[in-house]
Design a protein around this motif. Structure first.
Motif, PDB file in Angstrom:
ATOM      1  N   ASN A 210      48.034  33.867  48.266  1.00  0.00           N
ATOM      2  CA  ASN A 210      48.785  35.034  47.787  1.00  0.00           C
ATOM      3  C   ASN A 210      48.509  35.260  46.308  1.00  0.00           C
ATOM      4  OD1 ASN A 210      50.503  33.317  46.215  1.00  0.00           O
ATOM      5  ND2 ASN A 210      51.587  32.818  48.105  1.00  0.00           N
ATOM      6  N   ILE A 211      49.122  36.305  45.756  1.00  0.00           N
ATOM      7  CA  ILE A 211      48.820  36.697  44.379  1.00  0.00           C
ATOM      8  C   ILE A 211      49.277  35.638  43.375  1.00  0.00           C
ATOM      9  CG2 ILE A 211      50.953  38.018  43.975  1.00  0.00           C
ATOM     10  CD1 ILE A 211      49.137  40.121  42.544  1.00  0.00           C
ATOM     11  N   ASP A 212      50.371  34.935  43.667  1.00  0.00           N
ATOM     12  CA  ASP A 212      50.867  33.940  42.711  1.00  0.00           C
ATOM     13  C   ASP A 212      49.850  32.815  42.553  1.00  0.00           C
ATOM     14  OD1 ASP A 212      53.261  35.393  42.559  1.00  0.00           O
ATOM     15  OD2 ASP A 212      54.045  34.360  44.323  1.00  0.00           O
ATOM     16  N   ALA A 213      49.472  32.228  43.672  1.00  0.00           N
ATOM     17  CA  ALA A 213      48.522  31.110  43.632  1.00  0.00           C
ATOM     18  C   ALA A 213      47.169  31.582  43.109  1.00  0.00           C
ATOM     19  CB  ALA A 213      48.380  30.510  45.027  1.00  0.00           C
TER      20      ALA A 213
ATOM     21  N   MET B 264      49.667  41.515  47.281  1.00  0.00           N
ATOM     22  CA  MET B 264      50.597  40.485  46.814  1.00  0.00           C
ATOM     23  C   MET B 264      50.749  39.337  47.807  1.00  0.00           C
ATOM     24  SD  MET B 264      53.464  42.198  44.438  1.00  0.00           S
ATOM     25  CE  MET B 264      54.455  43.020  45.654  1.00  0.00           C
TER      26      MET B 264
ATOM     27  N   ASN C 222      46.362  34.253  41.199  1.00  0.00           N
ATOM     28  CA  ASN C 222      46.368  34.637  39.801  1.00  0.00           C
ATOM     29  C   ASN C 222      46.389  33.412  38.894  1.00  0.00           C
ATOM     30  OD1 ASN C 222      47.834  35.663  37.208  1.00  0.00           O
ATOM     31  ND2 ASN C 222      47.097  37.487  38.245  1.00  0.00           N
TER      32      ASN C 222
END
Lengths: 301, 310
Positions: free
Chosen positions: B252-255, B153, B257
């Motif tokens: 990170n996972i937000d960017a 994450m 994904n």
């Protein structure tokens, strides 16, 4: 009803009252060409603020006629920016456009307390992007980079700016997806908590004129099929007009996938000042710059 | 080997491995879906992977019938307990009977728990397990490897270094001799207020000091200057990676994904993924993936397995 094909922005712009745009330092990278194209399409009146000599040489080099375009001679970038901002705040122009000058220089002038364009609300960037593989469907992406790591209250301001803009371009109730990496609330992922709070604020009428839902992963925000596979029931799922990103890294990466990997055209504008600011990057195509002028002019009304 | 530049070339390369070294063996946890079985059958027919199907025997049979696949060519292990399915499938890999561990209909948690099991799992020391998406995009002449957009994450610097090395290994298994790695951020300058630009600078330096090997790392980059030479030039960035990135490490996972999903939904592309950093390649596809994406993931796992055993 999602919107398609950005050409409607030009029609919308040409059909209303003609706005005047002040362009600070319009030196190259298609900015001059975009201003000339806007003149040819009767979209806006343009005032170029900068080194007149330099502007004329550039126009000649690119074979562009400056007929019908006013030039205000200001030799230095700093003074050209100040002059163009003052023209907008003084009412001689209706919107501002950045040419080849640092964004920071322009924003410093925009935020000047005496003669700048502050309106007391948050500045944010909205980018409308047309997606060919989805039949030309348009997605608004915000915030594209004005706010690095916005907190919940800042995100509300970003949404409000985008909603006002969407109302002006004729979308009465935009669907807004608060994006994260997943579509479930996860206490370890801060942006999913913000998304949940924004959705609830929308439910309670604290955010108006739109429907906000989230968290969404991008796929279930833009594709009804993906939303269905995940069993998500929401008016926003698959139908998002506006993608609210959690921070600058997300916004930048998604925006640049659209621009550099999918090679799409778009229209970008900074919202929240007293008048809109057309702030395109030097890499944006002439067409994107032209569409951005049209968008800015419509928002300026 | 020649560098794999398209995902069709990846399939051809997997076939070549099958021909020269014999097919690899895939151990599939809860292989109870027709789309999955038809992908496995395609891999078998192409000669690069045979599969052991672990799961409820009756359900496997029904799925195979639906897919029109003859189970005579498969070993089936009848196990109805979902937790046990993961353990049994992964044990086949750790014992050396199979080369690749693959997720079927089993819940991701059960699948991963088995993978991380200390006795029968596929842990390799302290190394971080990571995920990699690989993509081809119209207009670009090579494969992009993007990590980690799914598994870790908010990785810290040490985890990013592991993720980077795992991903570089996959790129090398695709024949990229010295992969160019761009560490992505929103900007291409170091900014103390943006932590991922600091990680990017550190990773670059770790590469220069030989702490990260077999690749050229640079960052921070905004995506445009990682993939477009013209854009890098305009920004005055001098770097062998600028405009030529094979591998992209996301903050990170937000960017990650969002970036990967924007790629998948907004561009003309082909995409598949793989789990890296375990003692054997791990295929974790989702139910929404097409049989073609599953086949491509298996082909990549075959290429990686052959590379790791070299």
């Amino acid at each position: 009803m999602t919107i398609h094909n950005l050409d409607f922005l030009m029609d919308l712009c040409a059909s209303g009252r003609k706005m005047t745009i002040a362009v600070a330092c319009p030196y190259g990278d298609d900015a001059l060409a975009a201003v000339c194209a806007a003149r040819d399409r009767n979209l806006v009146n343009s005032v170029l603020v900068g080194d007149a000599e330099k502007i004329r040489v550039l126009a000649e080099k690119d074979g562009l006629s400056l007929d019908g375009i006013e030039i205000v001679d200001e030799k230095t970038d700093y003074l050209a920016v100040e002059k163009s901002v003052k023209m907008v705040s003084g009412g001689d122009a209706d919107l501002l456009m950045k040419g080849l000058v640092k964004t920071a220089t322009l924003l410093k002038s925009v935020l000047n307390k005496e003669w700048g364009l502050r309106a007391g609300s948050l500045l944010s960037h909205l980018f409308l992007q047309e997606i060919t593989v989805m039949g030309g469907r348009i997605f608004g992406l915000t915030d594209g980079g004005m706010n690095m790591y916005p907190d919940l209250q800042t995100k509300v301001g970003i949404i409000e700016n985008a909603v006002e803009c969407y109302h002006k371009i004729g979308v009465a109730c935009p669907m807004i997806a608060a994006l994260a990496a997943v579509e479930v609330v996860n206490p370890d992922m801060a942006c999913t908590l913000d998304a949940a709070a924004l959705a609830k604020m929308s439910d309670r009428g604290q955010i108006k004129g739109c429907v906000v839902d989230g968290p969404f992963a991008l796929d279930n925000a833009v594709s009804e099929e993906a939303a269905k596979t995940k069993g998500i029931r929401s008016p926003v799922a698959g139908n998002a007009d506006i993608l609210l990103v959690p921070n600058i890294e997300c916004g930048n990466l998604v925006g640049k996938v659209m621009t550099y990997l999918a090679k799409e055209r778009g229209a970008g504008v900074v919202l929240g000042a007293r008048k809109p600011i057309v702030l395109t990057s030097r890499f944006d195509s002439m067409e994107t710059k032209l569409l951005s002028i049209a968008l800015g002019a419509v928002v300026a009304r | 080997m020649e560098q794999i530049r398209t995902l069709s070339a990846l399939l051809e390369y997997a076939k070549k491995i099958g021909k020269e070294q014999g097919p690899k063996t895939v151990s599939v946890a809860m292989a109870e879906d027709a789309g999955l079985i038809s992908a496995l059958e395609e891999a078998r027919a192409a000669g690069f992977a045979n599969s052991i199907l672990v799961g409820n025997g009756a359900k496997i049979k029904a799925a195979a019938e639906q897919a029109g696949v003859d189970l005579a060519n498969y070993k089936v292990i009848d196990e109805s307990n979902e937790g046990q399915m993961g353990m049994k499938s992964v044990a086949l890999v750790s014992s050396g009977e199979a080369d690749i561990y693959m997720k079927g209909q089993i819940h991701t948690n059960n699948f991963l728990r088995a993978m991380l099991n200390k006795e029968v799992g596929l842990r390799s020391g302290k190394n971080t397990i990571s995920h990699c998406y690989f993509h081809t995009v119209e207009g670009f002449d090579h494969v992009f490897f993007i990590a980690d957009a799914a598994f870790n994450m908010y990785p810290d610097l040490a985890a990013k270094a592991d993720i980077l090395q795992n991903t570089v290994n996959l790129a090398r298994a695709f024949g990229v001799v010295e992969p160019k790695v761009a560490v992505l951020a929103a900007v291409e300058v170091v900014n103390p207020d943006m932590p991922c630009t600091l990680d990017a600078a550190a990773l670059t330096q770790m590469n220069r000091r030989g702490q990260i090997k077999n690749c050229i790392v640079d960052g921070p980059f905004a995506l445009d200057n990682a993939v477009s030479e013209e854009s890098a030039k305009t920004k005055g960035i001098v770097s062998p990676v600028a405009g030529h990135a094979d591998v992209m490490i996301v903050p990170n996972i937000d960017a990650g994904n969002m970036m990967v999903k924007a790629l998948v939904y907004f561009s003309k592309n082909e995409t598949a993924g793989l789990i890296l950093g375990a003692t054997a390649p791990v295929v974790l596809t989702s139910r929404a993936d097409s049989p073609r994406a599953k086949l491509l993931s298996v082909a990549a796992a075959v290429a990686l397995s052959a590379f790791q055993k070299k």
